[in-house]
Scaffold this motif. Sequence first.
Motif, PDB file in Angstrom:
ATOM      1  N   ILE A  78       0.867  -1.187   0.000  1.00 57.40           N
ATOM      2  CA  ILE A  78       0.000   0.000   0.000  1.00 57.40           C
ATOM      3  C   ILE A  78       0.898   1.229   0.000  1.00 57.40           C
ATOM      4  O   ILE A  78       1.762   1.377   0.859  1.00 57.40           O
ATOM      5  CB  ILE A  78      -0.906   0.016   1.249  1.00 57.40           C
ATOM      6  CG1 ILE A  78      -1.774  -1.244   1.292  1.00 57.40           C
ATOM      7  CG2 ILE A  78      -1.761   1.274   1.269  1.00 57.40           C
ATOM      8  CD1 ILE A  78      -2.473  -1.466   2.617  1.00 57.40           C
ATOM      9  N   ARG A  79       0.682   2.118  -0.958  1.00 50.30           N
ATOM     10  CA  ARG A  79       1.448   3.369  -1.045  1.00 50.30           C
ATOM     11  C   ARG A  79       0.538   4.525  -0.661  1.00 50.30           C
ATOM     12  O   ARG A  79      -0.564   4.663  -1.193  1.00 50.30           O
ATOM     13  CB  ARG A  79       1.982   3.574  -2.456  1.00 50.30           C
ATOM     14  CG  ARG A  79       2.806   4.852  -2.595  1.00 50.30           C
ATOM     15  CD  ARG A  79       3.530   4.900  -3.909  1.00 50.30           C
ATOM     16  NE  ARG A  79       4.633   3.936  -3.838  1.00 50.30           N
ATOM     17  CZ  ARG A  79       5.360   3.585  -4.897  1.00 50.30           C
ATOM     18  NH1 ARG A  79       5.101   4.086  -6.090  1.00 50.30           N
ATOM     19  NH2 ARG A  79       6.341   2.725  -4.757  1.00 50.30           N
ATOM     20  N   VAL A  80       1.013   5.354   0.278  1.00 42.82           N
ATOM     21  CA  VAL A  80       0.210   6.473   0.759  1.00 42.82           C
ATOM     22  C   VAL A  80       1.138   7.642   1.101  1.00 42.82           C
ATOM     23  O   VAL A  80       2.270   7.442   1.539  1.00 42.82           O
ATOM     24  CB  VAL A  80      -0.634   6.038   1.993  1.00 42.82           C
ATOM     25  CG1 VAL A  80       0.245   5.595   3.143  1.00 42.82           C
ATOM     26  CG2 VAL A  80      -1.616   7.110   2.414  1.00 42.82           C
ATOM     27  N   MET A  81       0.661   8.841   0.896  1.00 46.05           N
ATOM     28  CA  MET A  81       1.399  10.035   1.295  1.00 46.05           C
ATOM     29  C   MET A  81       1.110  10.302   2.771  1.00 46.05           C
ATOM     30  O   MET A  81       0.037   9.951   3.279  1.00 46.05           O
ATOM     31  CB  MET A  81       0.974  11.249   0.460  1.00 46.05           C
ATOM     32  CG  MET A  81       1.250  11.110  -1.029  1.00 46.05           C
ATOM     33  SD  MET A  81       2.983  10.809  -1.425  1.00 46.05           S
ATOM     34  CE  MET A  81       3.706  12.387  -0.980  1.00 46.05           C
ATOM     35  N   ALA A  82       2.080  10.920   3.466  1.00 43.48           N
ATOM     36  CA  ALA A  82       1.912  11.186   4.895  1.00 43.48           C
ATOM     37  C   ALA A  82       2.685  12.437   5.283  1.00 43.48           C
ATOM     38  O   ALA A  82       3.601  12.860   4.596  1.00 43.48           O
ATOM     39  CB  ALA A  82       2.406   9.989   5.704  1.00 43.48           C
ATOM     40  N   ARG A  83       2.284  12.983   6.433  1.00 41.75           N
ATOM     41  CA  ARG A  83       2.976  14.134   7.029  1.00 41.75           C
ATOM     42  C   ARG A  83       3.566  13.682   8.365  1.00 41.75           C
ATOM     43  O   ARG A  83       2.907  12.972   9.125  1.00 41.75           O
ATOM     44  CB  ARG A  83       1.994  15.276   7.275  1.00 41.75           C
ATOM     45  CG  ARG A  83       2.603  16.488   7.954  1.00 41.75           C
ATOM     46  CD  ARG A  83       1.591  17.553   8.373  1.00 41.75           C
ATOM     47  NE  ARG A  83       0.424  17.654   7.538  1.00 41.75           N
ATOM     48  CZ  ARG A  83       0.326  18.354   6.389  1.00 41.75           C
ATOM     49  NH1 ARG A  83       1.379  19.009   5.951  1.00 41.75           N
ATOM     50  NH2 ARG A  83      -0.783  18.396   5.706  1.00 41.75           N
ATOM     51  N   VAL A  84       4.792  14.102   8.653  1.00 41.65           N
ATOM     52  CA  VAL A  84       5.419  13.802   9.942  1.00 41.65           C
ATOM     53  C   VAL A  84       4.800  14.752  10.974  1.00 41.65           C
ATOM     54  O   VAL A  84       4.932  15.963  10.849  1.00 41.65           O
ATOM     55  CB  VAL A  84       6.950  13.978   9.882  1.00 41.65           C
ATOM     56  CG1 VAL A  84       7.568  13.747  11.246  1.00 41.65           C
ATOM     57  CG2 VAL A  84       7.552  13.050   8.838  1.00 41.65           C
ATOM     58  N   VAL A  85       4.113  14.178  11.967  1.00 38.93           N
ATOM     59  CA  VAL A  85       3.416  15.005  12.957  1.00 38.93           C
ATOM     60  C   VAL A  85       4.036  14.958  14.336  1.00 38.93           C
ATOM     61  O   VAL A  85       3.723  15.794  15.183  1.00 38.93           O
ATOM     62  CB  VAL A  85       1.913  14.630  13.041  1.00 38.93           C
ATOM     63  CG1 VAL A  85       1.202  15.001  11.752  1.00 38.93           C
ATOM     64  CG2 VAL A  85       1.715  13.171  13.382  1.00 38.93           C
ATOM     65  N   ARG A  86       4.894  13.969  14.600  1.00 32.16           N
ATOM     66  CA  ARG A  86       5.579  13.936  15.894  1.00 32.16           C
ATOM     67  C   ARG A  86       6.818  13.079  15.821  1.00 32.16           C
ATOM     68  O   ARG A  86       6.933  12.201  14.977  1.00 32.16           O
ATOM     69  CB  ARG A  86       4.662  13.481  17.023  1.00 32.16           C
ATOM     70  CG  ARG A  86       4.129  12.089  16.930  1.00 32.16           C
ATOM     71  CD  ARG A  86       3.246  11.729  18.122  1.00 32.16           C
ATOM     72  NE  ARG A  86       2.241  12.713  18.407  1.00 32.16           N
ATOM     73  CZ  ARG A  86       0.995  12.698  17.941  1.00 32.16           C
ATOM     74  NH1 ARG A  86       0.593  11.709  17.198  1.00 32.16           N
ATOM     75  NH2 ARG A  86       0.149  13.647  18.236  1.00 32.16           N
ATOM     76  N   MET A  87       7.740  13.378  16.725  1.00 40.23           N
ATOM     77  CA  MET A  87       8.960  12.597  16.876  1.00 40.23           C
ATOM     78  C   MET A  87       9.236  12.505  18.364  1.00 40.23           C
ATOM     79  O   MET A  87       8.866  13.383  19.128  1.00 40.23           O
ATOM     80  CB  MET A  87      10.128  13.273  16.172  1.00 40.23           C
ATOM     81  CG  MET A  87       9.979  13.341  14.670  1.00 40.23           C
ATOM     82  SD  MET A  87      11.348  14.187  13.883  1.00 40.23           S
ATOM     83  CE  MET A  87      11.115  15.855  14.463  1.00 40.23           C
ATOM     84  N   GLY A  98       6.152   9.768  14.107  1.00 32.31           N
ATOM     85  CA  GLY A  98       4.709   9.611  13.968  1.00 32.31           C
ATOM     86  C   GLY A  98       4.224  10.240  12.672  1.00 32.31           C
ATOM     87  O   GLY A  98       4.552  11.392  12.378  1.00 32.31           O
ATOM     88  N   LEU A  99       3.465   9.467  11.886  1.00 28.66           N
ATOM     89  CA  LEU A  99       2.952   9.936  10.600  1.00 28.66           C
ATOM     90  C   LEU A  99       1.434  10.055  10.615  1.00 28.66           C
ATOM     91  O   LEU A  99       0.754   9.223  11.211  1.00 28.66           O
ATOM     92  CB  LEU A  99       3.324   8.959   9.483  1.00 28.66           C
ATOM     93  CG  LEU A  99       4.799   8.661   9.240  1.00 28.66           C
ATOM     94  CD1 LEU A  99       4.935   7.637   8.130  1.00 28.66           C
ATOM     95  CD2 LEU A  99       5.559   9.937   8.903  1.00 28.66           C
ATOM     96  N   GLU A 100       0.930  11.065   9.929  1.00 24.91           N
ATOM     97  CA  GLU A 100      -0.501  11.199   9.662  1.00 24.91           C
ATOM     98  C   GLU A 100      -0.688  10.979   8.165  1.00 24.91           C
ATOM     99  O   GLU A 100      -0.056  11.668   7.355  1.00 24.91           O
ATOM    100  CB  GLU A 100      -0.985  12.592  10.042  1.00 24.91           C
ATOM    101  CG  GLU A 100      -2.419  12.860   9.649  1.00 24.91           C
ATOM    102  CD  GLU A 100      -2.820  14.299   9.912  1.00 24.91           C
ATOM    103  OE1 GLU A 100      -3.997  14.524  10.184  1.00 24.91           O
ATOM    104  OE2 GLU A 100      -1.950  15.199   9.836  1.00 24.91           O
ATOM    105  N   PHE A 101      -1.514   9.998   7.789  1.00 27.90           N
ATOM    106  CA  PHE A 101      -1.712   9.708   6.380  1.00 27.90           C
ATOM    107  C   PHE A 101      -2.542  10.795   5.716  1.00 27.90           C
ATOM    108  O   PHE A 101      -3.481  11.333   6.295  1.00 27.90           O
ATOM    109  CB  PHE A 101      -2.391   8.358   6.185  1.00 27.90           C
ATOM    110  CG  PHE A 101      -1.548   7.192   6.618  1.00 27.90           C
ATOM    111  CD1 PHE A 101      -0.182   7.171   6.393  1.00 27.90           C
ATOM    112  CD2 PHE A 101      -2.118   6.105   7.252  1.00 27.90           C
ATOM    113  CE1 PHE A 101       0.603   6.096   6.790  1.00 27.90           C
ATOM    114  CE2 PHE A 101      -1.351   5.019   7.654  1.00 27.90           C
ATOM    115  CZ  PHE A 101       0.005   5.023   7.429  1.00 27.90           C
TER     116      PHE A 101
END
Length: 133
Positions: A78-87, A98-101
């Motif tokens: 499964i390929r999806v774009m994501a934003r890094v929301v936490r480390m 932590g990623l948000e799709f």
Amino acid sequence: METQTVVEQQLPGISAQERRRYPRTLGHVDAVVRNKTGCERYVVRNLSVCGALLINGPRIDLNAIVEVDLQIPEHAQIRVMARVVRMGVHDGGVPYVGLEFLHSSDHTEDSIQAALLGEIERSQTHGIIPQLD
């Protein structure tokens, strides 16, 4: 499990109920993450329809947009774009990302949901799916 935040920006607290609104993975999942600096492999520690918690890989800039290939056993990639929301850092010093799709269609969301439900079903039956005649 305790965590320590390693970024200066504080994110609003999330209740346990909010965090557990969607099913999470129970099995082994790998992810390949691509961004403008390259491509890296991570272990997915926690996966839901909305995002993922990745470990065993390098840090990624907060708010970076990345492309993620999820490799879930017995399911198509499964390929999806994501934003890094936490480390941060989990107990034992294991860093996480932590990623948000960012679902561009219902297809990726449906694919992740089907894979999660399949993993939950297999875990509850110890990998044996009963035959119904």
